[in-house]
Design a protein around this motif. Structure first.
Motif, PDB file in Angstrom:
ATOM      1  N   LEU A 158      16.217  -7.793  -1.710  1.00 14.13           N
ATOM      2  CA  LEU A 158      15.079  -7.047  -2.261  1.00 14.13           C
ATOM      3  C   LEU A 158      13.771  -7.773  -1.982  1.00 14.13           C
ATOM      4  CD1 LEU A 158      16.493  -5.848  -5.711  1.00 14.13           C
ATOM      5  CD2 LEU A 158      15.818  -4.393  -3.796  1.00 14.13           C
ATOM      6  N   THR A 159      13.773  -9.083  -2.118  1.00 12.61           N
ATOM      7  CA  THR A 159      12.560  -9.861  -1.835  1.00 12.61           C
ATOM      8  C   THR A 159      12.150  -9.697  -0.380  1.00 12.61           C
ATOM      9  OG1 THR A 159      13.140 -11.483  -3.535  1.00 12.61           O
ATOM     10  CG2 THR A 159      11.552 -12.167  -1.860  1.00 12.61           C
ATOM     11  N   ARG A 160      13.149  -9.669   0.500  1.00 16.06           N
ATOM     12  CA  ARG A 160      12.828  -9.542   1.921  1.00 16.06           C
ATOM     13  C   ARG A 160      12.193  -8.193   2.256  1.00 16.06           C
ATOM     14  NH1 ARG A 160      13.838  -7.360   6.451  1.00 16.06           N
ATOM     15  NH2 ARG A 160      13.768  -8.533   8.416  1.00 16.06           N
ATOM     16  N   VAL A 161      12.790  -7.101   1.758  1.00 19.31           N
ATOM     17  CA  VAL A 161      12.229  -5.788   2.089  1.00 19.31           C
ATOM     18  C   VAL A 161      10.837  -5.632   1.469  1.00 19.31           C
ATOM     19  CG1 VAL A 161      14.483  -4.706   2.380  1.00 19.31           C
ATOM     20  CG2 VAL A 161      13.376  -4.644   0.143  1.00 19.31           C
ATOM     21  N   ARG A 162      10.616  -6.258   0.315  1.00 21.05           N
ATOM     22  CA  ARG A 162       9.286  -6.194  -0.292  1.00 21.05           C
ATOM     23  C   ARG A 162       8.282  -7.016   0.502  1.00 21.05           C
ATOM     24  NH1 ARG A 162      12.016  -6.852  -6.280  1.00 21.05           N
ATOM     25  NH2 ARG A 162      12.582  -4.632  -6.516  1.00 21.05           N
ATOM     26  N   LEU A 163       8.728  -8.142   1.045  1.00 24.60           N
ATOM     27  CA  LEU A 163       7.840  -8.945   1.888  1.00 24.60           C
ATOM     28  C   LEU A 163       7.513  -8.206   3.179  1.00 24.60           C
ATOM     29  CD1 LEU A 163       6.329 -11.525   2.539  1.00 24.60           C
ATOM     30  CD2 LEU A 163       8.480 -12.509   3.371  1.00 24.60           C
ATOM     31  N   MET A 186      -9.272   7.615   3.187  1.00 27.00           N
ATOM     32  CA  MET A 186      -8.245   8.569   2.771  1.00 27.00           C
ATOM     33  C   MET A 186      -6.951   8.348   3.551  1.00 27.00           C
ATOM     34  SD  MET A 186      -6.406  11.494   3.393  1.00 27.00           S
ATOM     35  CE  MET A 186      -7.230  12.194   4.833  1.00 27.00           C
ATOM     36  N   LEU A 187      -7.072   8.166   4.874  1.00 31.86           N
ATOM     37  CA  LEU A 187      -5.878   7.962   5.689  1.00 31.86           C
ATOM     38  C   LEU A 187      -5.213   6.627   5.366  1.00 31.86           C
ATOM     39  CD1 LEU A 187      -6.953   9.321   9.202  1.00 31.86           C
ATOM     40  CD2 LEU A 187      -5.468  10.397   7.508  1.00 31.86           C
ATOM     41  N   LEU A 188      -6.025   5.622   5.033  1.00 32.11           N
ATOM     42  CA  LEU A 188      -5.447   4.341   4.642  1.00 32.11           C
ATOM     43  C   LEU A 188      -4.657   4.497   3.353  1.00 32.11           C
ATOM     44  CD1 LEU A 188      -5.082   1.308   4.971  1.00 32.11           C
ATOM     45  CD2 LEU A 188      -7.291   0.985   3.817  1.00 32.11           C
ATOM     46  N   GLN A 189      -5.207   5.232   2.402  1.00 33.48           N
ATOM     47  CA  GLN A 189      -4.485   5.490   1.150  1.00 33.48           C
ATOM     48  C   GLN A 189      -3.178   6.220   1.431  1.00 33.48           C
ATOM     49  OE1 GLN A 189      -6.415   8.216  -1.515  1.00 33.48           O
ATOM     50  NE2 GLN A 189      -4.829   8.051  -3.079  1.00 33.48           N
ATOM     51  N   ALA A 190      -3.243   7.219   2.317  1.00 33.32           N
ATOM     52  CA  ALA A 190      -2.039   7.981   2.643  1.00 33.32           C
ATOM     53  C   ALA A 190      -1.003   7.103   3.342  1.00 33.32           C
ATOM     54  CB  ALA A 190      -2.399   9.181   3.516  1.00 33.32           C
ATOM     55  N   ARG A 191      -1.453   6.278   4.292  1.00 30.38           N
ATOM     56  CA  ARG A 191      -0.501   5.439   5.019  1.00 30.38           C
ATOM     57  C   ARG A 191       0.119   4.394   4.100  1.00 30.38           C
ATOM     58  NH1 ARG A 191      -1.849   2.668  10.783  1.00 30.38           N
ATOM     59  NH2 ARG A 191      -3.228   1.330   9.551  1.00 30.38           N
ATOM     60  N   GLU A 192      -0.686   3.792   3.229  1.00 40.49           N
ATOM     61  CA  GLU A 192      -0.140   2.812   2.285  1.00 40.49           C
ATOM     62  C   GLU A 192       0.867   3.477   1.342  1.00 40.49           C
ATOM     63  OE1 GLU A 192      -3.627   1.130   0.497  1.00 40.49           O
ATOM     64  OE2 GLU A 192      -3.770  -0.459   1.996  1.00 40.49           O
ATOM     65  N   THR A 193       0.592   4.728   0.964  1.00 42.24           N
ATOM     66  CA  THR A 193       1.527   5.459   0.106  1.00 42.24           C
ATOM     67  C   THR A 193       2.826   5.740   0.852  1.00 42.24           C
ATOM     68  OG1 THR A 193      -0.342   6.507  -1.038  1.00 42.24           O
ATOM     69  CG2 THR A 193       1.817   7.499  -1.336  1.00 42.24           C
ATOM     70  N   LEU A 238       4.038   3.971   3.350  1.00 38.82           N
ATOM     71  CA  LEU A 238       4.742   2.697   3.493  1.00 38.82           C
ATOM     72  C   LEU A 238       5.452   2.318   2.194  1.00 38.82           C
ATOM     73  CD1 LEU A 238       2.079   0.634   5.491  1.00 38.82           C
ATOM     74  CD2 LEU A 238       4.269   1.466   6.351  1.00 38.82           C
ATOM     75  N   LYS A 239       4.774   2.573   1.078  1.00 39.67           N
ATOM     76  CA  LYS A 239       5.392   2.285  -0.219  1.00 39.67           C
ATOM     77  C   LYS A 239       6.622   3.158  -0.437  1.00 39.67           C
ATOM     78  CE  LYS A 239       5.329   0.128  -4.189  1.00 39.67           C
ATOM     79  NZ  LYS A 239       5.521  -1.335  -4.281  1.00 39.67           N
ATOM     80  N   LEU A 240       6.553   4.397   0.024  1.00 41.50           N
ATOM     81  CA  LEU A 240       7.703   5.297  -0.117  1.00 41.50           C
ATOM     82  C   LEU A 240       8.879   4.797   0.717  1.00 41.50           C
ATOM     83  CD1 LEU A 240       8.774   7.905  -1.332  1.00 41.50           C
ATOM     84  CD2 LEU A 240       7.809   9.152   0.618  1.00 41.50           C
ATOM     85  N   ALA A 286       9.143  10.023  -6.786  1.00 40.40           N
ATOM     86  CA  ALA A 286       8.593  11.342  -7.120  1.00 40.40           C
ATOM     87  C   ALA A 286       7.076  11.269  -7.281  1.00 40.40           C
ATOM     88  CB  ALA A 286       9.233  11.858  -8.411  1.00 40.40           C
ATOM     89  N   ALA A 287       6.581  10.187  -7.887  1.00 39.43           N
ATOM     90  CA  ALA A 287       5.135  10.029  -8.068  1.00 39.43           C
ATOM     91  C   ALA A 287       4.427   9.883  -6.728  1.00 39.43           C
ATOM     92  CB  ALA A 287       4.855   8.816  -8.955  1.00 39.43           C
ATOM     93  N   LEU A 288       5.003   9.098  -5.814  1.00 44.42           N
ATOM     94  CA  LEU A 288       4.393   8.931  -4.497  1.00 44.42           C
ATOM     95  C   LEU A 288       4.416  10.240  -3.711  1.00 44.42           C
ATOM     96  CD1 LEU A 288       5.782   5.441  -3.397  1.00 44.42           C
ATOM     97  CD2 LEU A 288       3.519   5.989  -4.299  1.00 44.42           C
TER      98      LEU A 288
END
Length: 393
Positions: A372-377, A119-126, A128-130, A190-192
């Motif tokens: 954009l490629t850099r921040v995604r990497l 659960m915490l991994l899902q939250a942290r990945e979310t 990070l994605k945000l 908004a979804a995240l």
């Protein structure tokens, strides 16, 4: 392989620093852990399971039997019998079962730790994605501003006969693409945010100024491969299952021990009465060997699951480290300061009339794509690192 992290992780210090405003990712994760309903439910279920296991290891109900007897020619009760008895297992069995209950509770807690980690991994990945979307939005806003400037410049150039309608339309399409990307970015954020709120028991979270918060000192002292493996809750859960299964074999082997019954008996016959004690044993002549074999089979299954859990954990760690090596090496090929400097020079050259609008448009589009490629990497690296260190959450 144990020393690879010491070479990879310091390189992450070169990534963008954390912002000082708003809640950090670590603080947000702590709040989610406190409020998450699934984790709270799992804790309550474990407590209930332990209480049930403890109650199964107590004395059975005391038996009280009263039998009145009637005889022809005698009014009322002619005679009666009262028996009060208590049955209990051989004393050593209670200690063995208590030990088994403790080990089974440990196994339940370890399984809950797996749920907590996931659960915490899902939250942290979310989270990070945000952060990634926030950084993408910064680039998109800059690019949209440039696109708006170019659109107005091309309109003026078209009026002066220095640009074609085809060039203007291309910039218009680019401008519309930027609007769609910004709208999609808003929708994704908004979804995240909704996902994080759901994980937080539908309570709002302060995500203002959210950014990466991996302190340099924590990266430098991050435990190595063995520490990550030893903290794996899936491996710990499998180990706890093996301990509980081994204890169940001991309990099953003790099945031949007799149950003991002690009690008090009182018999009455008209005006006479007799008192006495009741004692007996119950022998488990059948079933003990089969129960022992079943317990051994469960132990063998648990040992195989433990071996599989360790192999899977080691493989996952190796894959993450190999991925980090490639990702960090790739990130080093992106010079963000050089990109920023080049963007500034292109704008100055355009303002000075040294380059055309078409050249500015073409070259800055490539630069924004690289940014954009850099921040995604960078996000990919942090996501990989997040999975690698999930056991340490």
């Amino acid at each position: 392989m144990k020393h690879i992290l010491s070479h990879i992780l310091p390189s992450l210090l070169l990534l963008s620093p954390a912002m000082m405003s708003g809640a950090t990712i670590t603080e947000t994760l702590a709040e989610i852990e406190r409020n998450n309903l699934s984790l709270r439910a799992a804790a309550a279920e474990n407590e209930a399971a332990e209480l049930e296991m403890r109650s199964d290891n107590t004395l059975p109900a005391t038996s009280v039997e009263y039998s009145p007897f009637f005889r022809s020619g005698i009014d009322g009760v002619a005679s009666s019998e009262l028996v009060v008895s208590q049955e209990f297992d051989f004393p050593t069995l209670y200690a063995s079962r208590s030990r088994q209950a403790s080990l089974e509770r440990e196994a339940l807690d370890s399984k809950s730790a797996v749920e907590r980690r996931d659960m915490l991994l899902q939250a942290r990945e979310t989270l990070l994605k945000l952060v990634l979307l926030n950084r993408e939005r910064d680039i998109l806003d800059r690019r949209f501003s440039d696109s708006s400037m170019l659109l107005e410049a091309y309109k003026r150039s078209l009026e002066l006969g220095k640009a074609t309608l085809l060039e203007l339309n291309r910039v218009k399409l680019e401008h519309e693409d930027m609007k769609r990307e910004i709208l999609q970015n808003d929708a994704d954020r908004a979804a995240l945010t909704a996902t994080l709120r759901r994980l937080n028991a539908d309570r709002p979270l302060d995500l203002t100024g959210l950014d990466y918060d991996i302190p340099a000192e924590d990266l430098m002292v991050l435990p190595g491969i063995e520490a990550i493996l030893q903290a794996d809750p899936a491996v710990l859960a499998a180990e706890a299952d093996v301990k509980a299964a081994r204890q169940s074999v001991s309990v099953a082997r003790s099945g031949w021990l007799p149950s003991i019954t002690l009690g008090y008996r009182r018999n009455t016959e008209e005006k006479e009465s007799a008192n006495g004690f009741l004692a007996g044993i119950s022998l488990q002549l059948f079933g003990t060997p089969a129960k022992t074999r079943a317990a051994k089979a469960r132990l063998n299954a648990g040992m195989l699951r433990l071996e599989a859990a360790r192999a899977e954990a080691e493989s996952s760690i190796a894959e993450s480290i190999a991925a980090l090596q490639i990702q960090t090496a790739t990130l080093a090929t992106y010079d963000l300061s050089l990109m920023e400097e080049t963007l500034t020079l292109y704008r100055k050259s355009l303002d000075a009339g040294q380059i055309s609008l078409t050249t500015y448009y073409t070259e800055t589009t490539l630069l924004y794509d690289r940014m954009l490629t850099r921040v995604r990497l960078e996000d990919t690296i942090r996501q990989t690192l997040s999975r690698l260190t999930a056991n340490l959450l």
